[in-house]
Design a protein around this motif. Structure first.
Motif, PDB file in Angstrom:
ATOM      1  N   SER A 415       0.826  -1.205   0.000  1.00 35.08           N
ATOM      2  CA  SER A 415       0.000   0.000   0.000  1.00 35.08           C
ATOM      3  C   SER A 415       0.858   1.251   0.000  1.00 35.08           C
ATOM      4  CB  SER A 415      -0.926  -0.001   1.206  1.00 35.08           C
ATOM      5  OG  SER A 415      -0.149  -0.008   2.375  1.00 35.08           O
ATOM      6  N   TYR A 448      -6.316  -5.763  -3.856  1.00 34.68           N
ATOM      7  CA  TYR A 448      -6.025  -4.493  -4.517  1.00 34.68           C
ATOM      8  C   TYR A 448      -7.292  -3.728  -4.861  1.00 34.68           C
ATOM      9  CZ  TYR A 448      -1.528  -6.821  -5.354  1.00 34.68           C
ATOM     10  OH  TYR A 448      -0.359  -7.496  -5.224  1.00 34.68           O
ATOM     11  N   LYS A 450      -9.788  -3.376  -3.253  1.00 32.33           N
ATOM     12  CA  LYS A 450     -10.282  -2.633  -2.103  1.00 32.33           C
ATOM     13  C   LYS A 450      -9.374  -1.468  -1.727  1.00 32.33           C
ATOM     14  CE  LYS A 450     -10.975  -6.471   0.262  1.00 32.33           C
ATOM     15  NZ  LYS A 450     -11.131  -7.290   1.458  1.00 32.33           N
ATOM     16  N   SER A 451      -8.319  -1.275  -2.495  1.00 30.89           N
ATOM     17  CA  SER A 451      -7.337  -0.249  -2.153  1.00 30.89           C
ATOM     18  C   SER A 451      -7.964   1.132  -2.045  1.00 30.89           C
ATOM     19  CB  SER A 451      -6.247  -0.236  -3.219  1.00 30.89           C
ATOM     20  OG  SER A 451      -5.501   0.933  -3.137  1.00 30.89           O
ATOM     21  N   GLN A 452      -7.382   1.951  -1.212  1.00 29.02           N
ATOM     22  CA  GLN A 452      -7.875   3.319  -1.069  1.00 29.02           C
ATOM     23  C   GLN A 452      -7.527   4.149  -2.297  1.00 29.02           C
ATOM     24  OE1 GLN A 452      -6.695   5.178   2.610  1.00 29.02           O
ATOM     25  NE2 GLN A 452      -6.899   3.258   3.696  1.00 29.02           N
TER      26      GLN A 452
ATOM     27  N   GLU B 369     -14.337   2.151   2.669  1.00 29.37           N
ATOM     28  CA  GLU B 369     -14.501   0.900   1.934  1.00 29.37           C
ATOM     29  C   GLU B 369     -13.672  -0.235   2.536  1.00 29.37           C
ATOM     30  OE1 GLU B 369     -16.204  -1.376  -0.737  1.00 29.37           O
ATOM     31  OE2 GLU B 369     -16.621   0.749  -0.441  1.00 29.37           O
ATOM     32  N   ASP B 370     -12.442   0.053   2.747  1.00 34.49           N
ATOM     33  CA  ASP B 370     -11.577  -1.018   3.235  1.00 34.49           C
ATOM     34  C   ASP B 370     -10.791  -0.533   4.439  1.00 34.49           C
ATOM     35  OD1 ASP B 370     -10.000   0.801   1.908  1.00 34.49           O
ATOM     36  OD2 ASP B 370      -8.438  -0.681   1.591  1.00 34.49           O
ATOM     37  N   SER B 373      -3.924  -0.671   5.977  1.00 27.49           N
ATOM     38  CA  SER B 373      -2.959  -1.695   6.353  1.00 27.49           C
ATOM     39  C   SER B 373      -1.940  -1.131   7.338  1.00 27.49           C
ATOM     40  CB  SER B 373      -2.277  -2.287   5.132  1.00 27.49           C
ATOM     41  OG  SER B 373      -1.793  -1.264   4.325  1.00 27.49           O
ATOM     42  N   ASN B 375       1.815  -0.844   8.919  1.00 31.48           N
ATOM     43  CA  ASN B 375       3.236  -0.986   8.626  1.00 31.48           C
ATOM     44  C   ASN B 375       3.994  -1.139   9.926  1.00 31.48           C
ATOM     45  OD1 ASN B 375       3.346  -0.627   5.680  1.00 31.48           O
ATOM     46  ND2 ASN B 375       2.433   1.355   6.201  1.00 31.48           N
ATOM     47  N   GLN B 416       4.334  -5.320   6.095  1.00 31.07           N
ATOM     48  CA  GLN B 416       2.988  -4.799   6.013  1.00 31.07           C
ATOM     49  C   GLN B 416       1.977  -5.851   6.460  1.00 31.07           C
ATOM     50  OE1 GLN B 416       1.332  -3.282   2.078  1.00 31.07           O
ATOM     51  NE2 GLN B 416       2.161  -1.500   3.113  1.00 31.07           N
ATOM     52  N   ARG B 418      -1.944  -6.601   6.247  1.00 32.87           N
ATOM     53  CA  ARG B 418      -3.206  -6.164   5.626  1.00 32.87           C
ATOM     54  C   ARG B 418      -4.350  -6.423   6.583  1.00 32.87           C
ATOM     55  NH1 ARG B 418      -2.128  -8.873  -0.265  1.00 32.87           N
ATOM     56  NH2 ARG B 418      -0.746  -7.259  -1.058  1.00 32.87           N
TER      57      ARG B 418
END
Lengths: 1090, 419
Positions: A415, A448, A450-452, B369-370, B373, B375, B416, B418
């Motif tokens: 990300s 991916y 769902k990525s921002q 939405e999601d 993640s 780090n 990372q 998720r």
């Protein structure tokens, strides 16, 4: 003082005038004298001058200060004013301080040009830092103040003669950086002188100066090329990079200048500084493409076969013979590949990339994989580096999935990656997708989506679409996934999904009416025009599948038509037309309404379309024949769009270039030419001074490889040897592959010398052989026959046979006599073997690195001396045991027979792949038929197996395991206890093929593993040469018909169908001897039953 | 090749320009500014841009843009690599590479740039060579300079390295204490998915050396288990042939600090991640709020302590503020960048650190939405996670006995999790 500075100008005027009339040399002299005197003047009046000039300069300032607008400038003037004072003071420290401030101004991009006269005086300063800063200033402003800049020239000219190389070099640097056209001749002269300087550093500077002069005055090209040519010959690593840059800039098309320097450049490469490496490698890539034939050309199937053979042998042992007929890589081509390979470990990413592109463009397909690891490593580097490397990987991965598939996980997106990095990784993952890994990749894609980063999410959806079309197994899964995305809250995601679904449905428009219905329901919520247009198009295209919904959608559209975007309007018109044709009852009115709206739309595109559609679908008296076809036109089956990678056509650019990165041709980009169909003359790369081959053998001390390298060369050396010096000394004449060292010695003298040594060292019997063979070869030399050396020896051998067998078949039944003869032969044999070894030692000073002789080398060398031996040996036909017999302590027994088995005549030895190192977990094996009687059992065929360890750990207990069929009779080699990494060993085996060509299957085992391998002999290898008279031959021939007949066609050009050549070809396929014959027909005798 | 260089700060001011060929107007940078406007983040600006007559190749480092102008075809990596080398040299000379430092030392910078390129082609990029020509600023020298003004910063002889075939080392190095230190630093790059399974994990290592030895020492560094190393790249001083044949590093070291080698540990070896993270981040449909609960625990640390543990989360734009409690360490939430940083420090296996609390969302904004993640940053001293071990360091060519030391360190690279 005003007067003073005027005089300066006057001087320059005069100079210019003089330049026009006087000779160049005169000009130089005068210029020197003039400027020297002016500097002297300045120095004398330094103080006074400053005062006066200060006064003068202040005048305009005060007068200008009336206007407020000038305030700014006046401040600037003021500031520079005190700088001027400081520069003209007597104190070094003040001057230095001033210059530092001036440089500060330059750095900020402020104009400091009016200080020029004050600065230029300090050019001759003793203070080195001050001087350097003045140089910086000069280079920056000389172009603007050309006349004044001339004043400094003499200083540089003097500095060019300094004993300190650093001063010389920096003087040349500045002199050539002053972009004043009038001094071009001076620059030219300086460059020429510097190119011949003692110091490589100065020569390097001169190479840089060449480019500067060329950009200043392109008319000097011819002269500059001469200098480049000279510098290209330079042996210093310091110069190599810079001169190649100059070459690339001034005359990239003069490829002929490179020929003579090619090998030198290849060999220097490792030691050149890293930046030079990059330019040299990219230049050599271009060069190689014009000079060598393609290593990829062979038919696909053929290449498959070779692939393994090649791959197994990092060490280029790779069986020159196997490929001899099809493709032999030019040794220079190989040299380039080999010498660039270590650079993959460079810390400089540009170097690694340039090696990678070199391999991509030049190496045989399967060798390209070497670069993968290094490229993936670069992904750990800075973001910008990643960007470029990923672009190149993207292009590569389209053509060669396999290269990067094992490293798939390295392309997983984080990300924190920058957006352009993410999209590139996505691109690569999509390229790598195949049936096996698609599920993993799709799972990854799910994250991916769902990525921002919505742009990235959209790109992922595109990628899913591409995977779905490329891999039919997952099309449905993908489609379902995309349908789920339709309920996503993010608009861009939904829109992208719609567009991709549309494309997917188009590729397989089967029972997907459910999806279409679903999309129709979503229609109201979607606002992105592209997505709306896509849905409308889908409705229209598959309106027969959704007969109820489509008209309703049209109804809605009729309502909102005026508010839609153009692209949506167009699709609405399309939908209306299609529905009108299929379902006119329900939609006639709607269609007419929409067409009317379209008729008065603001966009003329839409008006046009409306008019066209109306004429097409609504029948009236004016509409012509087209009307009838309206249905067929509008509802024609449309080809599905192909979802392709954006990197698909990037491979037209050389990888690693700016053009590739931008996907458009950058100025100055040099096209990579296609491979020539026929390689241009190789000899152009030979350097006049006959260099021993060893010199351009790798200086890299990989001792193990050294041997094979030489082998490699020797192959081509044969041709060269013919051309060059007809060196056919006895020992090298029978050119077995390992005789590279000796045969490559093309100086006649040394060959004669070595003849002598060999004859001296021999024992009485072998000694006589040697001498005779030596004299033999000398005779041949005199005749200057242009025959391949091998042929000579063969004829010799054959003729000797005829002498002996003139009376008929000589029968030597007693095996004991055979034994004894072979025993004595062993002695002479080993002596003969010793002879060339001493030769080699004599020569070994030419050869870098210690020589590691493996067994095969010894045995082959041994044969080298051996095969011509029977020519004069009084003993008669001889069975040739190799040194192996000594090594393994096995006695030799030969069956008696009516026919005498003769020494094998040497044709080219073909090597076959037995075990590929990929399948063998590092262990690779190759075998060839040495064509000697088997030492172990008479019925067996001797096979020599070369085992090499390509892994990085040593292999233990290599032995032969189970065999099939179980009855198979194999004489195994002794277990090899340990094989170090990179090492190889040659062992001999005996296999009883029972005179059939059925493959012998057995297991090759290491301590841990066993690998099934099989050896399939060619018919020719099952034979054994025997000597027969012609009569006997025909008699025997009569008996052997029918079942015993084996026929093979030997392809041969009629042009060179001399008997010699025929023999050569026959020999290459079967192990036979020659029957002396008066007729034109060539007979070959071989004994089938062994 | 490289025509001009512009240094541009974060806010878009050109504060230094240098031309190696003819002068190019700084207006060429406008194309870059345009691209910079479009890309929201400075990282997202494409490194290679095309303008009608020039090509712009840019790197972004230390909040500075190094923008080079190229007029004809040149390998982009060549330029990028060079620009990074320039930044490295600045760092080496001035201790950092920032706008203020460059402005303070503008003359030295200019002299450096002058020596590094000639006509756009690199001339001297080795820090050792440059330091002989242009001495780095030191406090002593600046004092002396202000007092006397005579001490020159510029050498007048050709650096010995420039001519020899070991340009990285100068002749006549002398130390009273001879010492050689090697730091084996390994970074774990990993992606862990929601359920805690490792999606991918790799180990990248680097050996940083600090060598202060008199004369021309020839060092050989060998490993207990060189087979671990899958792919390597070396400082030019390392003899590649020796590596090929013996898997040992043989080299004449540069003087001072340098990176000896980079390596990649073969991917067959499964990487044991030192920590695990239990997290649950959820946003509710009902109200403008969300919950966050993170626990970090040790997994495979081989008895060593995990230090400098830090969790960084890039929150969705809609998150307004965070109201959390940490059982250990402290957290900060930057409202502007929406970055939540939880600095834990040492990981105590007995009492696992936990961060818990609620997140408040912008009213009216849709639920994100999601989930963002995580780090992870961490350090483990005295351990190389791959198990690589240096077996010995030998020195030839000099008589004295140097002091030798090897240090191991494991760090999180791009680690990372998720959610």
């Amino acid at each position: 003082m005003r007067h003073n500075s005027e005089t300066v100008y006057v001087h320059c005027e005069v100079l210019k005038a003089e330049y026009n009339v006087t000779h160049l040399g005169g000009f130089l002299f005068r210029l020197n004298a003039a400027s020297m005197s002016t500097t002297a003047l300045y120095n004398d009046h330094g103080g006074a001058e400053a005062a006066v000039e200060a006064g003068l300069e202040s005048t305009p300032t005060s007068s200008g200060s009336t206007g407020a607008a000038f305030g700014l400038f006046s401040a600037d003037f003021k500031k520079n004013e005190d700088l001027k004072e400081m520069l003209e003071s007597n104190k070094e420290s003040l001057k230095l301080e001033a210059m530092k401030r001036v440089v500060g101004l330059i750095a900020k991009g402020k104009n400091a040009s009016e200080l020029f006269p004050a600065v230029v005086k300090n050019v001759a300063s003793k203070n080195i830092e001050l001087k350097k800063l003045v140089y910086v200033y000069l280079v920056r402003y000389a172009e603007e103040q050309q006349d004044l800049a001339l004043l400094s020239i003499s200083t540089f000219q003097r500095a060019l003669k300094e004993p300190n190389q650093f001063i010389r070099a920096s003087a040349l640097r500045v002199l050539s950086s002053i972009r004043v056209p009038i001094i071009v001749p001076i620059m030219m002269l300086a460059i020429k002188e510097a190119a011949a300087d003692m110091s490589p550093y100065v020569r390097k500077t001169s190479a840089h100066a060449i480019q500067k002069l060329y950009s200043l005055d392109p008319d000097q090209k011819e002269q500059l090329i001469e200098v480049i040519e000279k510098l290209l010959k330079d042996k210093s690593t310091l110069v190599a990079g810079s001169v190649v840059v100059a070459f690339e800039e001034v005359c990239p098309d003069r490829i002929d200048l490179i020929h003579k320097n090619y090998r030198k450049l290849c060999n220097l490469l490792v030691d050149v500084e890293e930046w030079g490496q990059v330019v040299i490698i990219s230049m050599l890539t271009r060069y190689a493409r014009t000079q060598f034939t393609s290593p990829w050309k062979e038919g696909a199937s053929f290449e498959e076969n070779n692939e393994k053979a090649f791959y197994a042998s990092d060490s280029e042992e790779k069986s020159e013979r196997t490929e001899a007929e099809a493709y032999v890589m030019d040794p220079d081509h190989r040299l380039l590949l080999r010498n660039t390979k270590p650079l993959l470990q460079s810390r400089n990413t540009a170097v690694v990339m340039s090696v990678a592109q070199l391999y991509w463009h030049l190496a045989p397909r399967h060798e390209v994989n070497l670069v993968t690891k290094s490229l993936v490593r670069l992904l750990r580097s800075h973001r910008e580096v990643q960007y470029i490397v990923l672009q190149n990987i993207a292009t590569m991965s389209i053509q060669r999935k396999g290269m990067f598939e094992p490293y798939m996980k390295s392309f997983y997106v984080r990300s924190t990656d920058a957006t352009h990095i993410k999209t590139l990784k996505l691109e690569i993952l999509t390229n790598l997708a195949n049936e096996a890994n698609i599920s993993t990749i799709l799972r990854e894609f799910q994250t991916y989506v769902k990525s921002q980063d919505k742009a990235f999410a959209a790109a992922t959806i595109q990628a899913i679409g591409r995977c779905a079309t490329n891999i039919s197994e997952v099309t449905d899964t993908c489609l379902n996934g995309l349908v789920l995305l339709l309920s996503n809250r993010d608009e861009t995601v939904v829109a992208e999904s719609v567009v991709v679904i549309k494309k997917l449905l188009q590729t397989q428009p089967t029972q997907h009416s459910e999806i279409i219905k679903h999309m129709a329901k979503l229609f109201d919520n979607i606002t992105v025009s592209m997505a709306r247009a896509s849905i409308l198009w889908l409705m229209g295209e598959y309106c027969d599948r959704v007969p109820k919904i489509a008209p309703d959608v049209l109804r809605k559209m009729a309502k909102s038509f005026t508010a839609e975007e153009d692209i949506v309007k167009l699709q609405t018109v399309n939908l209306a037309a299609k529905l009108y044709l299929t379902n006119s009852k329900q939609t006639k009115l709607l269609t007419q309404y929409i067409l009317n709206l379209g008729k008065y739309d603001q966009s003329y595109d839409i008006r046009d379309r409306t008019r066209f559609i109306r004429q097409l679908i609504v029948p009236n008296e004016k509409s012509g024949a087209l009307n009838k076809y309206a249905r067929r036109i509008l509802l024609a089956p449309k080809p599905a769009p192909v979802l392709e990678s954006a990197f698909k056509d990037r491979d037209r650019y050389q990888l690693g270039t700016l053009s590739h990165s931008l996907n458009s041709k950058a100025s100055g980009y040099q096209e990579l030419s296609d491979w020539p169909a026929v390689a241009p003359d190789q000899s152009v790369r030979n350097v006049e001074v006959v260099e021993p081959v060893q010199e351009w053998a790798p200086s890299v001390g990989k001792t193990k490889k050294l041997k094979s390298d030489d082998k490699f060369y020797s192959d081509n050396e044969e041709e060269k040897a013919e051309e060059e010096s007809e060196s056919s000394e006895g020992s090298s004449s029978s050119s077995s592959s390992s005789s590279g060292e000796s045969s490559s010695e093309s100086e006649e003298q040394s060959s004669e010398e070595s003849d002598k040594t060999s004859s001296d060292s021999g024992k009485s019997s072998s000694g006589s052989e040697e001498t005779s063979s030596g004299s033999d070869s000398q005779q041949k030399k005199k005749k200057k026959t242009k025959k391949a050396p091998q042929k000579k020896s063969k004829t010799a051998a054959a003729s000797s046979d005829s002498d002996e067998n003139g009376n008929g078949p000589v029968v030597k039944d007693s095996s004991s006599s055979d034994e004894s003869s072979s025993g004595s032969e062993d002695d002479s044999d080993s002596d003969a073997a010793a002879a060339p070894t001493t030769q080699q030692q004599k020569k070994s000073d030419r050869k870098p690195g210690p020589k590691v002789k493996s067994e095969v080398e010894v045995s082959l060398l041994d044969l080298v001396d051996f095969s011509p031996a029977p020519t004069n040996a009084p003993k008669g036909p001889v069975v040739s045991p190799s040194l192996l017999s000594d090594l393994e302590g096995l006695s030799l027994s030969n069956t008696s027979s009516t026919m005498q088995v003769t020494a094998p005549s040497f044709g080219p030895v073909k090597t076959y792949e037995l075990l590929h190192h990929m399948t063998g977990k590092g262990l690779s094996a190759k075998y060839h038929f040495p064509r000697q009687p088997c030492l172990h059992q008479p019925g067996m065929v001797a096979v020599q197996v070369t085992l090499s360890n390509g892994s990085d750990r040593s292999l233990e207990e290599i032995h032969v395991g189970d065999r099939s069929p179980a009855s198979l009779n194999i004489h195994c080699f002794n277990t090899i206890e340990r094989l170090e990494p990179e090492a190889s060993v040659t062992v001999s085996m005996g296999i009883d093929f029972s005179d059939s060509t059925q493959a012998a299957n057995f297991q090759l085992c290491t301590k841990e593993d066993g690998f099934s391998v099989s050896i399939q002999p060619a018919v020719g290898e099952l034979l054994m040469p025997s000597s027969l008279s012609e009569q006997d031959f025909s008699r025997e021939q009569g008996k052997l018909l029918g079942m015993n007949e084996t026929s093979a066609t030997v392809a041969m050009a009629t042009a060179n169908a001399s008997s010699q050549a025929v023999k050569q070809r026959v020999l290459s396929v079967a192990n036979v001897g020659e029957v002396p014959s008066g007729q034109d027909v060539a007979h070959s005798s071989g004994r089938g039953s062994r | 090749m490289i025509h001009s260089l512009f240094l541009i700060n974060h806010s878009g001011d050109i504060f230094l320009e240098k031309h190696w060929k003819s002068v190019i107007s700084r207006s060429v940078c406008d194309y870059f500014f345009e691209a910079k406007e479009k890309a929201a983040e400075p990282e997202n600006v494409a490194p290679v841009l095309q303008t009608p007559h020039h090509y712009l190749i840019t790197i972004y480092r230390g909040k500075l843009f190094f923008l080079s102008v190229v007029q004809t075809e040149a390998p982009p990596l060549f330029v990028i690599e060079f620009l990074h080398r320039v930044a490295d040299i600045f760092q080496d000379y001035f201790g950092e590479c920032s706008e203020s430092v460059i402005k303070d030392n503008v003359v030295t910078v200019y002299e450096l740039l002058e020596e590094m390129l000639d006509n756009g082609f690199p001339l001297a990029t080795e820090s050792n060579v440059l330091k002989e020509m242009i001495r780095p600023p030191t406090i002593l020298r600046s004092v002396v300079n202000t007092l006397t003004g005579t001490w020159s910063n510029v050498g007048d002889t050709l650096p010995t390295g420039q001519l020899s075939n070991i340009p990285w080392r100068r002749a006549g190095v002398k130390y009273t204490n001879n010492e050689a230190y090697f730091d084996v630093i390994e970074e774990i790059d990993a992606i862990v998915d929601k359920s805690g399974t490792t999606v991918c994990a790799e180990i990248q290592g680097v050996i940083e050396a600090c060598v202060r030895l008199t004369g021309m020492p020839d060092l050989t560094l060998s490993f207990m288990n060189p087979r671990l190393l899958d792919d390597v790249s070396f400082h030019p001083c390392v003899r590649f042939k020796r590596w090929e044949s013996e898997r040992a590093l043989s080299f004449i070291p540069p003087d001072g600090n340098f990176t000896l080698m980079n390596y990649h540990v073969s991917s067959q070896n499964l990487v044991a991640l030192p920590v695990y993270v239990k997290q649950s981040i959820s946003f509710f449909d009902s109200g403008p709020c969300g919950r966050l609960d993170i626990t970090v625990g040790p997994k495979q640390t081989m008895g060593k302590t995990v230090e400098a543990l830090m969790v960084t989360i890039h929150m969705p734009k809609a998150v307004l503020s965070a109201n959390l409690t940490a059982t250990q360490g402290s957290y900060t939430y930057d409202l502007a960048t929406k970055v939540l940083v939880w600095d834990i420090g040492k990981l105590n296996p007995q009492k696992l650190p936990n961060l818990k609390g609620s997140l408040s969302l912008q009213a009216g904004a849709p639920k994100p939405e999601d989930n963002p993640s995580l780090n992870i940053d961490l350090k483990i001293q005295q351990m190389a996670i791959s198990g690589l071990k240096v077996s010995r360091l030998e020195m030839f060519g000099e008589k004295y006995k140097p002091f030798k030391g090897v240090k191991y360190l494991t760090k999180a690279g791009k680690f990372q999790v998720r959610t």
